[in-house]
Scaffold this motif. Sequence first.
Motif, PDB file in Angstrom:
ATOM      1  N   TYR A  39      32.494  11.896  55.329  1.00 14.56           N
ATOM      2  CA  TYR A  39      32.686  12.683  56.555  1.00 14.56           C
ATOM      3  C   TYR A  39      33.225  11.816  57.684  1.00 14.56           C
ATOM      4  O   TYR A  39      34.208  12.159  58.339  1.00 14.56           O
ATOM      5  N   HIS A  44      26.829  21.097  47.266  1.00 14.97           N
ATOM      6  CA  HIS A  44      27.204  22.515  47.215  1.00 14.97           C
ATOM      7  C   HIS A  44      25.979  23.397  47.478  1.00 14.97           C
ATOM      8  O   HIS A  44      26.047  24.349  48.266  1.00 14.97           O
ATOM      9  N   ALA A  72      24.984  23.388  51.152  1.00 17.97           N
ATOM     10  CA  ALA A  72      25.883  24.232  51.955  1.00 17.97           C
ATOM     11  C   ALA A  72      25.543  25.706  51.770  1.00 17.97           C
ATOM     12  O   ALA A  72      25.454  26.463  52.747  1.00 17.97           O
ATOM     13  N   ARG A  73      25.356  26.115  50.533  1.00 25.09           N
ATOM     14  CA  ARG A  73      25.025  27.522  50.262  1.00 25.09           C
ATOM     15  C   ARG A  73      23.706  27.907  50.914  1.00 25.09           C
ATOM     16  O   ARG A  73      23.574  29.001  51.458  1.00 25.09           O
ATOM     17  N   GLN A  88      22.603  26.830  53.606  1.00 29.19           N
ATOM     18  CA  GLN A  88      22.854  26.928  55.040  1.00 29.19           C
ATOM     19  C   GLN A  88      23.824  28.061  55.378  1.00 29.19           C
ATOM     20  O   GLN A  88      24.277  28.181  56.507  1.00 29.19           O
ATOM     21  N   LEU A 130      26.871  28.493  54.207  1.00 27.49           N
ATOM     22  CA  LEU A 130      28.273  28.074  54.175  1.00 27.49           C
ATOM     23  C   LEU A 130      28.841  28.315  52.787  1.00 27.49           C
ATOM     24  O   LEU A 130      28.101  28.386  51.809  1.00 27.49           O
ATOM     25  N   GLY A 177      30.270  26.467  50.639  1.00 27.01           N
ATOM     26  CA  GLY A 177      30.093  25.428  49.633  1.00 27.01           C
ATOM     27  C   GLY A 177      31.406  24.760  49.288  1.00 27.01           C
ATOM     28  O   GLY A 177      32.406  24.904  49.981  1.00 27.01           O
ATOM     29  N   LEU A 202      33.204  19.791  54.200  1.00 24.39           N
ATOM     30  CA  LEU A 202      31.951  20.535  54.131  1.00 24.39           C
ATOM     31  C   LEU A 202      30.909  19.937  55.074  1.00 24.39           C
ATOM     32  O   LEU A 202      30.200  20.675  55.767  1.00 24.39           O
ATOM     33  N   LEU A 203      30.831  18.614  55.141  1.00 26.31           N
ATOM     34  CA  LEU A 203      29.885  18.009  56.066  1.00 26.31           C
ATOM     35  C   LEU A 203      30.244  18.306  57.516  1.00 26.31           C
ATOM     36  O   LEU A 203      29.358  18.476  58.353  1.00 26.31           O
ATOM     37  N   LEU A 237      28.853  21.622  58.128  1.00 25.17           N
ATOM     38  CA  LEU A 237      27.400  21.508  58.282  1.00 25.17           C
ATOM     39  C   LEU A 237      27.049  20.991  59.674  1.00 25.17           C
ATOM     40  O   LEU A 237      26.132  21.494  60.322  1.00 25.17           O
ATOM     41  N   SER A 276      27.448  23.608  62.184  1.00 24.59           N
ATOM     42  CA  SER A 276      26.470  24.681  62.044  1.00 24.59           C
ATOM     43  C   SER A 276      25.164  24.393  62.766  1.00 24.59           C
ATOM     44  O   SER A 276      24.375  25.311  63.005  1.00 24.59           O
TER      45      SER A 276
END
Length: 169
Positions: A39, A129, A132-133, A135, A137, A139, A156-157, A160, A163
Amino acid sequence: QGDVVRHFLNQAEIETETLTFHRANDSLSATAVKALYAYRRLRVANDADIGSDATRRNFTALLAVLPGPALRFAPALDARIAAANTHILDWSEARLGQRLALPPPTPDGGILTESDMLAFTAQDLDAIHALARDQGLPGLPAGLSPATASAAVADLLHALRLSVVTRPG
């Protein structure tokens, strides 16, 4: 006190009650540290302006649920780090009155290069993954190769991190 940093400082006769400790990456799994590295290396070089201290704590708490062992460097890299920090290690050992123990070698060889830090196993990708799911998101995209997934993990990070943004103050 259950804190090796405080213990070390107390052994060095440094008063810790007046110090403020900021925890960021302690107790994160290798998967979490590698994801955080991807990230910050590939997506956001400095995320200090994204949210408040609460955002940072919430983001770290999310990453802390990623399972797995702690990140370990390869013995050759540990030796280079120790050589670069000889003055600190010598001072520490002198203050403690004993040699500092080196960690045992890692069974998988450990992290030696940046490409090692950016390589994710199938288990790493599954855990990221799932986080993320959980949360809400989407994924990671389907069909990612573990060796080429670092950019997707970085994106993805970032999602996150966004979020859990809370405004400063």
